[in-house]
Scaffold this motif. Structure first.
Motif, PDB file in Angstrom:
ATOM      1  N   TRP A 159       0.735  -1.270   0.141  1.00  0.00           N
ATOM      2  CA  TRP A 159       0.035   0.131  -0.146  1.00  0.00           C
ATOM      3  C   TRP A 159       0.907   1.377  -0.099  1.00  0.00           C
ATOM      4  O   TRP A 159       1.854   1.280   0.711  1.00  0.00           O
ATOM      5  CB  TRP A 159      -0.893   0.079   1.224  1.00  0.00           C
ATOM      6  N   ASN A 160       0.331   2.232  -0.513  1.00  0.00           N
ATOM      7  CA  ASN A 160       0.924   3.756  -0.464  1.00  0.00           C
ATOM      8  C   ASN A 160       0.665   4.156   0.859  1.00  0.00           C
ATOM      9  O   ASN A 160      -0.433   3.630   1.410  1.00  0.00           O
ATOM     10  CB  ASN A 160       0.256   4.629  -1.760  1.00  0.00           C
ATOM     11  N   GLU A 161       1.228   5.222   1.060  1.00  0.00           N
ATOM     12  CA  GLU A 161       1.055   6.019   2.498  1.00  0.00           C
ATOM     13  C   GLU A 161      -0.437   5.913   2.764  1.00  0.00           C
ATOM     14  O   GLU A 161      -1.223   6.732   1.987  1.00  0.00           O
ATOM     15  CB  GLU A 161       1.574   7.245   2.532  1.00  0.00           C
ATOM     16  N   GLY A 210      -3.094   3.957   2.728  1.00  0.00           N
ATOM     17  CA  GLY A 210      -3.812   2.936   2.138  1.00  0.00           C
ATOM     18  C   GLY A 210      -4.133   1.741   2.965  1.00  0.00           C
ATOM     19  O   GLY A 210      -5.286   1.227   3.063  1.00  0.00           O
ATOM     20  N   LEU A 211      -3.386   1.139   3.807  1.00  0.00           N
ATOM     21  CA  LEU A 211      -3.534   0.077   4.662  1.00  0.00           C
ATOM     22  C   LEU A 211      -4.445   0.321   5.576  1.00  0.00           C
ATOM     23  O   LEU A 211      -5.566  -0.526   5.682  1.00  0.00           O
ATOM     24  CB  LEU A 211      -2.328  -0.234   5.417  1.00  0.00           C
ATOM     25  N   GLU A 212      -4.380   1.560   6.313  1.00  0.00           N
ATOM     26  CA  GLU A 212      -5.606   1.842   7.188  1.00  0.00           C
ATOM     27  C   GLU A 212      -6.799   2.250   6.686  1.00  0.00           C
ATOM     28  O   GLU A 212      -7.906   1.415   7.218  1.00  0.00           O
ATOM     29  CB  GLU A 212      -5.012   3.023   8.056  1.00  0.00           C
ATOM     30  N   TRP A 213      -6.781   2.651   5.356  1.00  0.00           N
ATOM     31  CA  TRP A 213      -8.091   2.854   4.908  1.00  0.00           C
ATOM     32  C   TRP A 213      -8.630   1.591   4.426  1.00  0.00           C
ATOM     33  O   TRP A 213      -9.825   1.473   4.701  1.00  0.00           O
ATOM     34  CB  TRP A 213      -7.822   3.518   3.501  1.00  0.00           C
ATOM     35  N   TYR A 214      -7.862   0.346   3.866  1.00  0.00           N
ATOM     36  CA  TYR A 214      -8.414  -0.647   3.191  1.00  0.00           C
ATOM     37  C   TYR A 214      -9.001  -1.354   4.697  1.00  0.00           C
ATOM     38  O   TYR A 214      -9.997  -2.291   4.615  1.00  0.00           O
ATOM     39  CB  TYR A 214      -7.430  -1.593   2.708  1.00  0.00           C
ATOM     40  N   LEU A 215      -8.181  -1.612   5.647  1.00  0.00           N
ATOM     41  CA  LEU A 215      -8.673  -2.394   6.941  1.00  0.00           C
ATOM     42  C   LEU A 215      -9.900  -1.760   7.474  1.00  0.00           C
ATOM     43  O   LEU A 215     -10.619  -2.536   7.812  1.00  0.00           O
ATOM     44  CB  LEU A 215      -7.474  -2.099   7.898  1.00  0.00           C
ATOM     45  N   GLU A 216     -10.024  -0.344   7.482  1.00  0.00           N
ATOM     46  CA  GLU A 216     -11.540   0.122   7.953  1.00  0.00           C
ATOM     47  C   GLU A 216     -12.384  -0.230   6.882  1.00  0.00           C
ATOM     48  O   GLU A 216     -13.512  -0.592   7.396  1.00  0.00           O
ATOM     49  CB  GLU A 216     -11.272   1.722   8.054  1.00  0.00           C
TER      50      GLU A 216
END
Length: 181
Positions: free
Chosen positions: A30-32, A34-40
């Motif tokens: 993930w780009n900066e 992105g991971l947090e966005w996807y997990l949520e």
């Protein structure tokens, strides 16, 4: 190793293993932000509740002893554009990194294949990042073959990882025909 179907009362435990297993395996895809966005987006309580109540979706805990070491999500094929009849999609399968190489993923996937056959499905398909050669080899060893290409259309995911191979396993024993779309 055993598979345990998740039910609504398991939502807290399900959310934890989903976030742990996914983030430990794909944090670098993930780009900066992105991971947090996807997990949520994928693993918030409302989304998981909706999936658990959806008759076309099922989550399974992958358990080793009493510990959850991964999860699987399958879905009845609702994508009419794909033109794969009587199919189940292996939408997600993630095992904690410390449990890889122990045969857990293979055993879990064979359990899902058995469940799909028991419910009369003729095909099991999945998408895998086309540069993830170890995952592709893993699926090929279990009898999956290349079906077609697609692109992952999701924000924040690294561009060079968006190419996807669709792979299929015929559950009725017939050899699938590759579709080079």
């Amino acid at each position: 190793m055993e598979l345990q179907k998740a039910i609504l009362t398991d939502i807290t435990e399900l959310r934890k293993i989903c976030i742990d297993a996914y983030s430990k395996n794909f944090y670098n895809h993930w780009n900066e932000g992105g991971l947090e966005w996807y997990l949520e987006k994928e693993f918030n309580v409302e989304r998981l509740k909706s999936d658990l109540l959806d008759k076309d979706a099922e989550y399974y805990f992958i358990k080793r002893g009493l510990k959850n070491v991964g999860f699987i999500k399958i879905r009845n094929n609702t994508n009419k554009d794909l033109n794969i009849e009587n199919a189940v999609e292996l939408e997600k399968i993630y095992v904690l990194p410390e449990c890889k190489g122990m045969g857990i993923g293979k055993t879990a996937l064979n359990g899902i294949i058995k469940k799909a056959k028991e419910r009369g499905s003729g095909n099991l398909f999945l998408c895998v990042i086309d540069t993830n050669m170890s995952a592709i080899a893993f699926y090929e060893k279990l009898g999956f073959t290349f079906h077609s290409k697609t692109i992952l259309d999701i924000p924040y995911f690294k561009e060079e990882l968006k190419g996807m191979n669709r792979m299929i396993k015929k559950l009725d024993g017939k050899k699938p025909v590759a579709n080079n779309v």
